[in-house]
Design an enzyme around this catalytic site. Structure first.
Site, mmCIF file in Angstrom:
data_model
loop_
_atom_site.group_PDB
_atom_site.id
_atom_site.type_symbol
_atom_site.label_atom_id
_atom_site.label_comp_id
_atom_site.label_asym_id
_atom_site.label_seq_id
_atom_site.Cartn_x
_atom_site.Cartn_y
_atom_site.Cartn_z
ATOM 1 N N GLY A 184 0.854 -1.159 0.042
ATOM 2 C CA GLY A 184 0.138 0.038 0.048
ATOM 3 C C GLY A 184 0.691 1.072 -0.023
ATOM 4 O O GLY A 184 0.234 2.261 0.484
ATOM 5 N N ASN A 220 1.426 3.032 -2.562
ATOM 6 C CA ASN A 220 0.612 4.158 -3.363
ATOM 7 C C ASN A 220 -0.548 4.516 -2.598
ATOM 8 O O ASN A 220 -0.759 5.666 -2.855
ATOM 9 C CB ASN A 220 0.260 3.296 -4.722
ATOM 10 C CG ASN A 220 1.103 3.451 -5.801
ATOM 11 O OD1 ASN A 220 1.378 4.445 -6.345
ATOM 12 N ND2 ASN A 220 1.827 2.194 -5.979
ATOM 13 N N LEU A 243 -10.835 -7.450 -12.398
ATOM 14 C CA LEU A 243 -12.184 -7.109 -12.354
ATOM 15 C C LEU A 243 -13.349 -7.791 -13.355
ATOM 16 O O LEU A 243 -12.925 -7.694 -14.278
ATOM 17 C CB LEU A 243 -12.514 -5.415 -12.020
ATOM 18 C CG LEU A 243 -11.690 -4.877 -11.010
ATOM 19 C CD1 LEU A 243 -11.683 -3.391 -11.240
ATOM 20 C CD2 LEU A 243 -12.132 -5.352 -9.676
ATOM 21 N N HIS A 275 0.340 0.645 -13.161
ATOM 22 C CA HIS A 275 0.729 -0.607 -13.516
ATOM 23 C C HIS A 275 2.171 -0.355 -13.831
ATOM 24 O O HIS A 275 2.458 0.924 -14.134
ATOM 25 C CB HIS A 275 0.184 -1.103 -14.951
ATOM 26 C CG HIS A 275 0.999 -2.277 -15.334
ATOM 27 N ND1 HIS A 275 0.852 -3.625 -14.898
ATOM 28 C CD2 HIS A 275 1.725 -2.396 -16.216
ATOM 29 C CE1 HIS A 275 1.387 -4.320 -15.477
ATOM 30 N NE2 HIS A 275 2.164 -3.914 -16.452
ATOM 31 N N ASP A 302 -5.049 -4.489 -17.874
ATOM 32 C CA ASP A 302 -4.143 -3.509 -18.457
ATOM 33 C C ASP A 302 -4.189 -2.791 -19.572
ATOM 34 O O ASP A 302 -3.137 -2.590 -20.370
ATOM 35 C CB ASP A 302 -2.604 -3.954 -17.951
ATOM 36 C CG ASP A 302 -2.195 -4.534 -16.551
ATOM 37 O OD1 ASP A 302 -2.943 -3.990 -15.723
ATOM 38 O OD2 ASP A 302 -1.441 -5.538 -16.583
ATOM 39 N N GLU A 358 5.627 6.297 -9.414
ATOM 40 C CA GLU A 358 4.281 5.921 -9.015
ATOM 41 C C GLU A 358 3.574 6.803 -8.056
ATOM 42 O O GLU A 358 2.372 7.309 -8.413
ATOM 43 C CB GLU A 358 4.100 4.342 -8.682
ATOM 44 C CG GLU A 358 4.517 3.279 -9.649
ATOM 45 C CD GLU A 358 4.106 1.949 -9.285
ATOM 46 O OE1 GLU A 358 3.203 1.837 -8.499
ATOM 47 O OE2 GLU A 358 5.001 1.070 -9.635
HETATM 48 C C1 GAR Z 1 2.985 -1.371 -7.501
HETATM 49 O O1 GAR Z 1 4.166 -1.272 -8.004
HETATM 50 C C2 GAR Z 1 1.864 -1.400 -8.480
HETATM 51 O O2 GAR Z 1 2.155 -0.674 -9.658
HETATM 52 C C3 GAR Z 1 1.659 -2.701 -8.931
HETATM 53 O O3 GAR Z 1 1.860 -3.134 -7.491
HETATM 54 C C4 GAR Z 1 2.806 -2.369 -6.902
HETATM 55 C C5 GAR Z 1 1.974 -2.254 -5.331
HETATM 56 O O4 GAR Z 1 2.512 -1.491 -4.470
HETATM 57 N N1 GAR Z 1 0.686 -3.297 -9.422
HETATM 58 C C6 GAR Z 1 0.549 -4.097 -10.344
HETATM 59 O O5 GAR Z 1 1.459 -4.702 -10.810
HETATM 60 C C7 GAR Z 1 -0.904 -4.335 -10.952
HETATM 61 N N2 GAR Z 1 -0.626 -4.995 -12.098
HETATM 62 P P1 GAR Z 1 1.754 -0.681 -3.439
HETATM 63 O O6 GAR Z 1 1.264 -1.783 -2.844
HETATM 64 O O7 GAR Z 1 3.194 -0.423 -2.625
HETATM 65 O O8 GAR Z 1 1.399 0.511 -3.762
#
Ligand code: GAR
Length: 221
Positions: free
Chosen positions: A14, A16, A95, A111, A147, A176
């Site tokens: 989490g 992000n 989803l 992504h 995606d 990100e």
């Molecule tokens: C992030 O790098 C996000 O871009 C990726 O998972 C990570 C989550 O990090 N998402 C994917 O790969 C979706 N296909 P976080 O839980 O620290 O935000």
């Protein structure tokens, strides 16, 4: 101005989510996290929500016999919290079309690649193995594909010779955390307009210049 109520879907750390909460609390985005939902009961993202006094819910797949019934519960939870924009932040589930239809062009995903290159999982490693000289991240609206929805914002990072999947992932993650709040703010300002695959941004500034990796060192003359 009314703040856009958002629901954030997480499965893991989490970071992000944290970047979005921080941006919201600091008033940098005109949006507020109303609920955090996880499919994973031990996701650290749930702790982050608690620490900020944000309601959270755990919806595990084991409690449902079909993907449709899972997503129906997800829709209900988000609607109960008045969510207008759904923000997927490391949510490791695909989803259903019914979910996507319930929030048309109101679901975003982040992504860790420059889509359409490297959709799917483990993509930082795939970019390294492919020998890409640039990697990055993409925030896009979610459609019924994987995606594949219209792209809102992307950030580019260089791949260095000594990179591992971990060092490259960290470099991408920094970006990100910058672009996701920005995408949410553009939505909150009503500046995103989707036409087919393209997202047009009202009042958007064109990015000037270009970069090469390695840099171009030969002269023009
Ligand atoms: C992030 O790098 C996000 O871009 C990726 O998972 C990570 C989550 O990090 N998402 C994917 O790969 C979706 N296909 P976080 O839980 O620290 O935000």
């Amino acid at each position: 101005m009314n703040r856009v109520p958002i629901g954030v879907l997480v499965s893991g750390g989490g970071t992000n989510l944290q970047a979005i909460i921080d941006a919201s609390e600091a008033g940098r985005i005109n949006a507020e996290v109303k609920v955090v939902v996880s499919n994973n009961p031990i996701a650290y993202g749930l702790d982050r929500a608690r620490r900020h006094g944000i309601p959270s819910a755990v919806i595990t797949k084991e409690s449902f016999t079909t993907k449709d019934s899972y997503d129906a519960e997800l829709i209900k939870t988000l609607n109960n919290h008045g969510v207008m924009l759904v923000v997927m932040a490391g949510f490791m589930r695909i989803l259903t079309p019914a979910f996507v239809a319930a929030f048309p062009m109101r679901i975003m995903n982040i992504h860790p690649s420059l889509l359409p290159a490297f959709p799917g999982l483990g993509v930082q490693k795939k970019a390294l193995e492919y020998g890409a000289r640039f990697a990055g991240c993409t925030v896009h609206f979610v459609d019924a594909g994987v995606d594949s929805g219209p792209i809102i914002i992307q950030a580019v990072v260089p791949v260095h010779d000594g990179d591992t999947a971990e060092t490259l992932s960290r470099r991408i993650l920094v970006e990100e955390h910058r672009i996701y709040p920005q995408a949410i703010q553009l939505f909150a300002e009503g500046r995103l307009h989707v036409e087919g695959r393209r997202v047009f941004i009202t009042g958007g500034q064109p990015v000037e210049g270009s970069i090469a990796n390695p840099p171009v060192t030969i002269s023009d003359e």
